[in-house]
Design a protein around this motif. Structure first.
Motif, mmCIF file in Angstrom:
data_model
loop_
_atom_site.group_PDB
_atom_site.id
_atom_site.type_symbol
_atom_site.label_atom_id
_atom_site.label_comp_id
_atom_site.label_asym_id
_atom_site.label_seq_id
_atom_site.Cartn_x
_atom_site.Cartn_y
_atom_site.Cartn_z
ATOM 1 N N ASN A 71 0.830 -1.191 0.000
ATOM 2 C CA ASN A 71 0.000 0.000 0.000
ATOM 3 C C ASN A 71 0.872 1.250 0.000
ATOM 4 N N GLY A 72 0.332 2.328 -0.526
ATOM 5 C CA GLY A 72 1.065 3.596 -0.545
ATOM 6 C C GLY A 72 1.290 4.182 0.824
ATOM 7 N N THR A 73 0.646 3.608 1.844
ATOM 8 C CA THR A 73 0.831 4.078 3.222
ATOM 9 C C THR A 73 1.558 3.042 4.079
ATOM 10 N N GLY A 74 1.877 1.891 3.511
ATOM 11 C CA GLY A 74 2.544 0.825 4.264
ATOM 12 C C GLY A 74 1.602 -0.107 4.994
ATOM 13 N N TRP A 75 0.296 0.223 4.999
ATOM 14 C CA TRP A 75 -0.657 -0.522 5.819
ATOM 15 C C TRP A 75 -1.362 -1.587 4.997
ATOM 16 N N SER A 76 -1.405 -2.813 5.518
ATOM 17 C CA SER A 76 -2.125 -3.919 4.897
ATOM 18 C C SER A 76 -2.627 -4.809 6.028
ATOM 19 N N PRO A 77 -3.885 -4.638 6.471
ATOM 20 C CA PRO A 77 -4.367 -5.338 7.670
ATOM 21 C C PRO A 77 -4.294 -6.856 7.571
ATOM 22 N N SER A 78 -4.526 -7.413 6.382
ATOM 23 C CA SER A 78 -4.445 -8.867 6.254
ATOM 24 C C SER A 78 -3.017 -9.370 6.454
#
Length: 973
Positions: free
Chosen positions: A742-749
């Motif tokens: 992600n462009g924000t570094g966040w990927s909950p999975s």
């Protein structure tokens, strides 16, 4: 026998255990080759008998899956190379499919390193139900000829760098298998029936330039117009019985080309209407010309043509070159020498050099004798309606802006429909009227305080007469915007908390919601605007009804006073079910056909269930109520219908189950899964499930949070947890999150796969307290979630980006409960941020603070305490939580100085802070290598602080500038 059974049981147990052990947490390197089905990458053939979908990967080669709907054994897989946007289409007669094959990932990578020429793409054509496949090499775009589906039209990329704008188009005859080539085609477009192909030619030296019409059944070509000009902007009517185009001719006197209008109708014996403004000195203002920046179009009845006009701008004159006069040059040199010899101040060689340099500089009496160069500068004036930065962002759009005009074919008359006093014009259905609007009088205030006002006008498209409709019209949200009825004779608009209808013919206004027992105001909109309304569903196809929402139920409002409003859904507010929006199953529909079944998306506000309900036509003025077809603890959506049959599809997903497409009929019952999205999902460990957490904020608001369990969750054990937020997000409880960079570094999975719990709480806001609102909502949400026994209260982290980054940077000034925090592009000083610029749009931040996300009443100078109270920078001494901050130097949303200010303040206080900056990146990371890098770093940061893993050197020591290159090279993957 008992021993045998025991042995079997042990073998089964061992096999089960081994199978369980095969799943593993997904690593960031795994993400690169992870294959998934992107949005809109599933299609049904028009007859509903065939389906196709694509699987792609970031650094993997994709594939197209094609099968007959009723026969899974017919499934075939075709390689499509590496792409982000798969391109494939069924023909309208459901006999063919065409799809593109892109270069493979390794080929792209090698070509990029070698800096080679662009790689070519292929197009494959398959006749459905056969093994016949034809391949076309080196193609661009493609399309079938619409309804007829008799030809495949293929763009061939232009070779070389010639002046001509045309390139070849290959026409493939599907029945005969023969091909023909049209050369130097600039634009081409088939009509809806697919019987005719209009195209323009743009060749070298304008030889053969013109507008042509090809009758596809007979393969006959007619020259409609030919000239040394550029032909462009082909635009068919919706029915496909006529089209319009532009002819642009150069004129060295002006910067722009002169536009000439072309209208073509009566296709079997084409009639060409040509209007040349330069020859209409009495009817057309010669300071203008027809603009190439707006596509012309016919009226529905083919009596008028609409097009854009814009002012002509004179070309800049080149200064004539002066011939050198040797005698005058010699004279000038003599004058120079005489001046130097007469100068008594020259005492040394240095003085002589200065005197010569002064004369050579061309200065005479302190002024340059040659023509001065213009400075490069900007003048910012306090009375500018738009900031200079906004004007710069909008410069090209402003240059290319055009006004609508109309040509009456019968009267042979041009009519200008707008000018600079009415900047926007929307032509209404059936072209009886147009709705004009202008905000120039209010633009300065809109840009300062965010409160949106406009003037509206009605334009009679028969005469061009302009009539004022609304002055100083307030629009707290888009829901209030006037929108036309299906017949183009009425307008629905929102005003003072109600919906109204204006009848253009009778010139009457009617409040259509004042007698309802419910309010149409969106009370959950907590921005600083007055009485924002719920978005309406729209007009019925016969223009006799409007469908509006009260936030829960859908109401049918009649235009006739003889009928009463009907609550079509009835149980929404009572059962806390939101009837959210309508599924549009026919892309060619005109309004909502209430004689047919209407499909509505449903959502349970407190349960987070979702589904689909149908509304049947009301009978005798009474609603039959909704029929709930699907209602599940899942995210249901994407209802679609095959164009020419009763085959339906819908999508279904859960947080730990990838999005899949289900095949069904109009009842949506017994849906059959027909896709294998994320085929490698079974190889990895995913979240064990979700929990819905209810809580009450410090200020008494009842809210919810989504709690995602870690992979391999064991009841009774506590887990490290990352808390993520951005206003209200609990509705994502059942949303699948595709693993990605992600462009924000966040990927909950990715976090749940790697042993983290993830908590996503809702936040609601109180005016003048955006930061404190986060504290009042997030901390009670965490307390309630801890009671589930899932969260380890000693291993909690925070993360948010942009507005969520602001909330993160503020929360750590108000509590020490979190062991680590990662803030992406955070606002940190509300006072300084107020006066900065949102560079992506060029506008100022003040309107965002006063009428949008900031939620402040007024500016800092009249509300200083609130701005200071909610600014992280003013509470920085309280921070004890280690902070990882992402802020990029070209951030066009939250100025880079906001990150620098907070970083330096924390550093001055010797607080643990790391700021990562990716050069040239905007508000979110765009480059793949940067997205990879930050995704890994952020998880490493949380792994260290929440899991106790050893800290990499970049966390424990930092990285010296001279060693950065080596550091990045070691980590790249």
């Amino acid at each position: 026998m008992r021993k045998y059974l025991l042995l079997v049981w042990l073998l089964c147990l061992t096999a089960t255990f081994a199978l369980a052990q095969e799943t593993k947490p997904m690593s960031w390197k795994d993400v690169a080759t992870w294959k998934y089905m992107p949005n809109s990458a599933f299609k049904l053939s028009p007859d509903g008998q065939w389906m196709a979908y694509a699987l792609i990967g970031i650094e993997a080669d994709g594939e197209l899956i094609l099968q007959k709907v009723s026969d899974p054994e017919s499934k075939k897989t075709f390689p499509i190379g590496n792409t982000t946007y798969p391109s494939f289409e069924f023909s309208e007669n459901s006999q063919w499919i065409a799809f593109k094959e892109y270069p493979k990932f390794k080929e792209k990578e090698a070509n990029e390193k070698a800096k080679g020429k662009p790689l070519k793409e292929k197009l494959h054509l398959i006749k459905l139900g056969t093994d016949d496949k034809k391949t076309f090499e080196g193609v661009g775009g493609f399309s079938f000829n619409n309804d007829a589906a008799s030809h495949l039209l293929i763009n061939l990329p232009k070779e070389g760098n010639g002046e001509q704008k045309g390139s070849d188009v290959l026409i493939y005859h599907l029945n005969s298998g023969k091909s023909q080539n049209l050369g130097n085609v600039r634009e081409h477009s088939a009509n809806k029936a697919g019987t005719h192909l209009a195209y323009s030619v743009d060749a070298a030296n304008s030889q053969g330039n013109g507008l042509y019409l090809l009758t596809l059944s007979t393969n006959s070509i007619q020259v409609l117009d030919s000239d040394e000009a550029g032909y462009q902007s082909l635009n068919w009517t919706e029915k496909g019985d006529a089209f319009a185009a532009l002819k642009m001719k150069k004129d060295k006197k002006y910067k722009q080309d002169h536009g000439i209008l072309l209208g073509v109708k009566n296709l079997n014996n084409p009639q060409v209407i040509l209007y040349e403004p330069a020859k209409d000195s009495t009817g057309f203002d010669q300071k203008y010309t027809i603009s190439q920046n707006r596509r012309p179009m016919w009226s529905e009845d083919l009596t008028r043509l609409f097009y854009g006009i814009h002012p002509l701008v004179l070309a800049e004159k080149e200064s004539p070159k002066k011939e050198e006069n040797k005698d005058s040059l010699a004279t000038a040199e003599s004058v120079k020498i005489a001046k130097i010899m007469a100068d008594t101040t020259i005492k040394s060689i240095a003085d002589l050099q200065k005197a010569i340099a002064k004369l050579d500089s061309g200065k005479v009496n302190g002024k340059k004798s040659n023509e001065a160069k213009k400075p490069e500068m900007t003048i910012w004036h306090w009375q500018d309606d738009r900031l200079q930065s906004r004007q710069q962002v909008m410069e090209n759009m402003d240059k290319n802006y055009s006004f609508w005009a109309m040509y009456d074919v019968v009267a042979k008359k041009h009519i200008a429909l707008q000018d600079s006093s009415m900047r926007d014009l929307n032509i209404l259905p059936y072209q009886h009227f147009a709705l004009g609007s202008d905000r120039q009088k209010y633009e300065l205030d809109i840009n300062l305080n965010g409160q949106n006002y406009q003037d509206f006008f009605l334009v009679d498209l028969k005469t061009g007469t302009i009539t004022p409709l609304f002055e100083n019209f307030y629009m707290p949200s888009f829901a209030s915007m006037p929108r036309p009825s299906t017949d183009g004779k009425k307008l629905l608009y929102g005003k003072d908390g109600h919906f109204h209808v204006y009848d253009i013919l009778t010139k009457t206004h009617t409040n259509i919601t004042e007698k309802l027992p419910v309010s149409m105001i969106n009370t959950e909109d907590d921005h600083n605007v007055k009485d924002p309304l719920q978005n309406p569903l729209g007009w019925s196809s016969d223009s006799k009804y409007v469908l509006v929402r009260d936030g829960w139920d859908i109401w049918q409002i009649p235009m006739s006073a003889k009928e009463s409003p009907i609550n079509l859904t009835q149980n929404g507010k009572k059962d806390k079910i939101r009837y959210q929006y309508r599924f549009m199953l026919d892309p060619e529909e005109k309004g909502i056909d209430l004689s047919k079944t209407v499909y509505i998306r449903t959502y349970g506000e407190s349960t987070k269930k979702s589904g689909v309900a149908t509304l049947s036509p009301a009978k005798a003025g009474l609603a039959t109520g909704p029929a709930m077809l699907i209602w599940e603890d899942a995210n249901i959506g994407g209802i679609a219908k095959a164009k020419k049959s009763g085959v339906f599809t819908y999508t279904k997903e859960k947080f730990n189950e990838p999005t899949q497409v289900y095949l069904t009929d109009a009842t949506l019952a017994n849906g059959k899964k027909v896709t294998e999205n994320a085929p490698d999902a079974s190889n990895y460990a995913w979240s064990t499930g979700v929990k819905l957490v209810d809580y009450v904020t410090t200020k008494g608001d009842s809210l919810q949070a989504a709690l995602f369990l870690p992979a391999n969750y064991v009841a009774g054990q506590k887990y490290p947890t990352v808390v993520y937020y951005y206003e209200k997000l609990s509705q994502t409880l059942h949303n699948w999150s595709n693993p990605g960079y992600n462009g924000t570094g966040w990927s909950p999975s990715m976090y749940t796969s790697n042993g983290y719990a993830v908590l996503i709480p809702d936040i609601v806001y109180k005016m003048d307290d955006p930061g404190m609102s986060a504290v009042w909502a997030v901390l009670p949400a965490v307390d309630a979630a801890i009671k589930t026994g899932v969260i380890d209260e000693n291993k909690m982290g925070l993360h948010g980006h942009s507005w969520g980054g602001y909330q993160t940077s503020f929360l750590i000034t108000q509590t020490t409960r979190f062991k680590a925090a990662a803030a992406g592009a955070p606002l940190t000083n509300m006072i300084s941020m107020y006066d900065l610029i949102y560079w992506n749009s060029g506008g100022g931040n003040m309107s965002i603070f006063e009428a949008s996300q900031g939620r402040f009443l007024g500016g800092p100078w009249e509300n200083w305490d609130a701005y200071e109270r909610n600014s992280p920078i003013y509470h920085v001494k309280n921070v004890q939580t280690p902070l990882l901050m992402l802020h990029n130097d070209k951030d066009g949303a939250v100025d880079f100085t906001q990150g620098v200010e907070y970083y330096n303040a924390l550093r001055r206080l010797k607080k643990p802070v790391i700021m990562v900056q990716y050069l040239g990146e905007n508000h979110g990371l765009g480059k793949l290598e940067n997205r990879k890098d930050y995704s890994v770093r952020m998880m490493e940061f949380f792994d260290h602080h929440l899991k106790g893993l050893p800290a990499p050197d970049w966390i424990s020591k930092g990285v010296p500038r001279l060693k950065l290159g080596e550091h990045l090279e070691e980590r790249a993957f």
